[in-house]
Write a protein that holds these residues in place. Structure first.
Motif, PDB file in Angstrom:
ATOM      1  N   ASP A 207      -0.671 -19.437   1.696  1.00  0.00           N
ATOM      2  CA  ASP A 207       0.495 -18.679   1.244  1.00  0.00           C
ATOM      3  C   ASP A 207       0.123 -18.079  -0.056  1.00  0.00           C
ATOM      4  N   ALA A 208      -0.659 -18.537  -1.061  1.00  0.00           N
ATOM      5  CA  ALA A 208      -0.785 -17.862  -2.215  1.00  0.00           C
ATOM      6  C   ALA A 208      -1.571 -16.744  -1.946  1.00  0.00           C
ATOM      7  N   ALA A 209      -2.528 -16.591  -1.068  1.00  0.00           N
ATOM      8  CA  ALA A 209      -3.275 -15.439  -0.714  1.00  0.00           C
ATOM      9  C   ALA A 209      -2.425 -14.321   0.122  1.00  0.00           C
ATOM     10  N   THR A 210      -1.707 -14.882   0.773  1.00  0.00           N
ATOM     11  CA  THR A 210      -0.749 -13.888   1.619  1.00  0.00           C
ATOM     12  C   THR A 210       0.217 -13.062   0.548  1.00  0.00           C
ATOM     13  N   VAL A 211       0.782 -14.005  -0.304  1.00  0.00           N
ATOM     14  CA  VAL A 211       1.651 -13.433  -1.489  1.00  0.00           C
ATOM     15  C   VAL A 211       0.925 -12.374  -2.309  1.00  0.00           C
ATOM     16  N   GLU A 212      -0.406 -12.882  -2.598  1.00  0.00           N
ATOM     17  CA  GLU A 212      -1.127 -12.025  -3.460  1.00  0.00           C
ATOM     18  C   GLU A 212      -1.542 -10.584  -2.945  1.00  0.00           C
ATOM     19  N   ILE A 213      -1.861 -10.721  -1.535  1.00  0.00           N
ATOM     20  CA  ILE A 213      -2.210  -9.453  -0.701  1.00  0.00           C
ATOM     21  C   ILE A 213      -1.236  -8.588  -0.731  1.00  0.00           C
ATOM     22  N   GLY A 214       0.225  -9.145  -0.521  1.00  0.00           N
ATOM     23  CA  GLY A 214       1.437  -8.399  -0.543  1.00  0.00           C
ATOM     24  C   GLY A 214       1.726  -7.780  -1.775  1.00  0.00           C
ATOM     25  N   TYR A 215       1.574  -8.457  -2.992  1.00  0.00           N
ATOM     26  CA  TYR A 215       1.748  -7.952  -4.328  1.00  0.00           C
ATOM     27  C   TYR A 215       0.739  -6.840  -4.684  1.00  0.00           C
ATOM     28  N   ALA A 216      -0.517  -6.835  -4.084  1.00  0.00           N
ATOM     29  CA  ALA A 216      -1.322  -5.858  -4.169  1.00  0.00           C
ATOM     30  C   ALA A 216      -1.262  -4.611  -3.925  1.00  0.00           C
ATOM     31  N   LEU A 217      -0.544  -4.853  -2.449  1.00  0.00           N
ATOM     32  CA  LEU A 217      -0.206  -3.701  -1.817  1.00  0.00           C
ATOM     33  C   LEU A 217       0.906  -3.086  -2.250  1.00  0.00           C
ATOM     34  N   VAL A 218       2.005  -3.774  -2.544  1.00  0.00           N
ATOM     35  CA  VAL A 218       3.158  -3.016  -2.964  1.00  0.00           C
ATOM     36  C   VAL A 218       2.849  -2.506  -4.461  1.00  0.00           C
ATOM     37  N   SER A 219       2.394  -3.192  -5.365  1.00  0.00           N
ATOM     38  CA  SER A 219       2.306  -2.778  -6.634  1.00  0.00           C
ATOM     39  C   SER A 219       1.358  -1.389  -6.667  1.00  0.00           C
TER      40      SER A 219
ATOM     41  N   ALA B  53      -5.598  13.775  -4.211  1.00  0.00           N
ATOM     42  CA  ALA B  53      -6.769  13.453  -4.319  1.00  0.00           C
ATOM     43  C   ALA B  53      -6.739  11.969  -5.192  1.00  0.00           C
ATOM     44  N   VAL B  54      -5.944  12.163  -6.110  1.00  0.00           N
ATOM     45  CA  VAL B  54      -6.140  10.858  -7.309  1.00  0.00           C
ATOM     46  C   VAL B  54      -5.154   9.699  -6.744  1.00  0.00           C
ATOM     47  N   ALA B  55      -4.170   9.851  -5.984  1.00  0.00           N
ATOM     48  CA  ALA B  55      -3.229   8.860  -5.666  1.00  0.00           C
ATOM     49  C   ALA B  55      -4.247   7.836  -4.633  1.00  0.00           C
ATOM     50  N   PRO B  56      -4.683   8.102  -3.803  1.00  0.00           N
ATOM     51  CA  PRO B  56      -5.642   6.993  -2.870  1.00  0.00           C
ATOM     52  C   PRO B  56      -6.509   6.305  -3.756  1.00  0.00           C
ATOM     53  N   VAL B  57      -7.194   6.918  -4.797  1.00  0.00           N
ATOM     54  CA  VAL B  57      -8.111   6.478  -5.605  1.00  0.00           C
ATOM     55  C   VAL B  57      -7.418   5.198  -6.438  1.00  0.00           C
ATOM     56  N   VAL B  58      -6.222   5.585  -7.088  1.00  0.00           N
ATOM     57  CA  VAL B  58      -5.450   4.627  -7.685  1.00  0.00           C
ATOM     58  C   VAL B  58      -5.029   3.627  -6.894  1.00  0.00           C
ATOM     59  N   PHE B  59      -4.636   3.625  -5.843  1.00  0.00           N
ATOM     60  CA  PHE B  59      -4.203   2.836  -4.708  1.00  0.00           C
ATOM     61  C   PHE B  59      -5.339   1.884  -4.607  1.00  0.00           C
ATOM     62  N   MET B  60      -6.486   2.234  -4.303  1.00  0.00           N
ATOM     63  CA  MET B  60      -7.740   1.306  -3.850  1.00  0.00           C
ATOM     64  C   MET B  60      -8.028   0.577  -5.144  1.00  0.00           C
ATOM     65  N   ALA B  61      -8.149   1.172  -6.233  1.00  0.00           N
ATOM     66  CA  ALA B  61      -8.302   0.648  -7.593  1.00  0.00           C
ATOM     67  C   ALA B  61      -7.527  -0.589  -7.931  1.00  0.00           C
ATOM     68  N   ARG B  62      -6.303  -0.334  -7.787  1.00  0.00           N
ATOM     69  CA  ARG B  62      -5.098  -1.176  -7.933  1.00  0.00           C
ATOM     70  C   ARG B  62      -5.447  -2.503  -6.896  1.00  0.00           C
ATOM     71  N   VAL B  63      -5.400  -2.089  -5.708  1.00  0.00           N
ATOM     72  CA  VAL B  63      -5.592  -3.401  -4.863  1.00  0.00           C
ATOM     73  C   VAL B  63      -6.856  -4.127  -5.317  1.00  0.00           C
ATOM     74  N   ILE B  64      -7.950  -3.419  -5.351  1.00  0.00           N
ATOM     75  CA  ILE B  64      -9.384  -4.164  -5.588  1.00  0.00           C
ATOM     76  C   ILE B  64      -9.312  -4.987  -6.826  1.00  0.00           C
ATOM     77  N   SER B  65      -8.557  -4.629  -7.953  1.00  0.00           N
ATOM     78  CA  SER B  65      -8.499  -5.162  -9.153  1.00  0.00           C
ATOM     79  C   SER B  65      -7.462  -6.356  -9.057  1.00  0.00           C
ATOM     80  N   VAL B  66      -6.462  -6.274  -8.552  1.00  0.00           N
ATOM     81  CA  VAL B  66      -5.621  -7.607  -8.251  1.00  0.00           C
ATOM     82  C   VAL B  66      -5.923  -8.374  -7.591  1.00  0.00           C
ATOM     83  N   LEU B  67      -6.963  -8.182  -6.487  1.00  0.00           N
ATOM     84  CA  LEU B  67      -7.409  -9.309  -5.306  1.00  0.00           C
ATOM     85  C   LEU B  67      -8.655  -9.800  -6.167  1.00  0.00           C
ATOM     86  N   VAL B  68      -9.518  -9.011  -6.789  1.00  0.00           N
ATOM     87  CA  VAL B  68     -10.547  -9.668  -7.582  1.00  0.00           C
ATOM     88  C   VAL B  68     -10.027 -10.841  -8.623  1.00  0.00           C
TER      89      VAL B  68
END
Length: 94
Positions: A14-26, A61-76
């Protein structure tokens, strides 16, 4: 997350699911804000064609880069967070 190769508990899943959801939304929010701030003037104002095109392409061009960087940083960061010791169990690091 895995304790000695065992299965994860329901709380850990459940914690992993919530964290993934938070990463995607943020990440989506951050990418949208960035796109709006870069490409917004081209959409709101009557700018020269070249400037408008540059702003739109830059935002696109920059928006997808920021999206991926945010997802990766939150999950790491979530993966590196030390889990608290559980009372009554021995600490595997000791």
């Amino acid at each position: 997350m895995y304790a000695y190769g065992g299965r994860r508990t329901r709380a850990e899943r459940d914690a992993a699911t919530v964290e993934i959801g938070y990463a995607l939304v943020s990440a989506a929010f951050a990418a949208a804000v960035l796109f709006g701030s870069v490409a917004g003037p081209a959409l709101l104002f009557d700018l020269p064609d070249l400037l408008s095109e540059v702003l739109l392409r830059s935002g696109t061009a920059v928006a997808p880069v920021v999206f991926m960087a945010r997802v990766i940083s939150v999950l790491v960061r979530f993966r590196q967070t030390a889990q608290p010791n559980q009372p009554g169990r021995t600490n595997p690091d000791s």
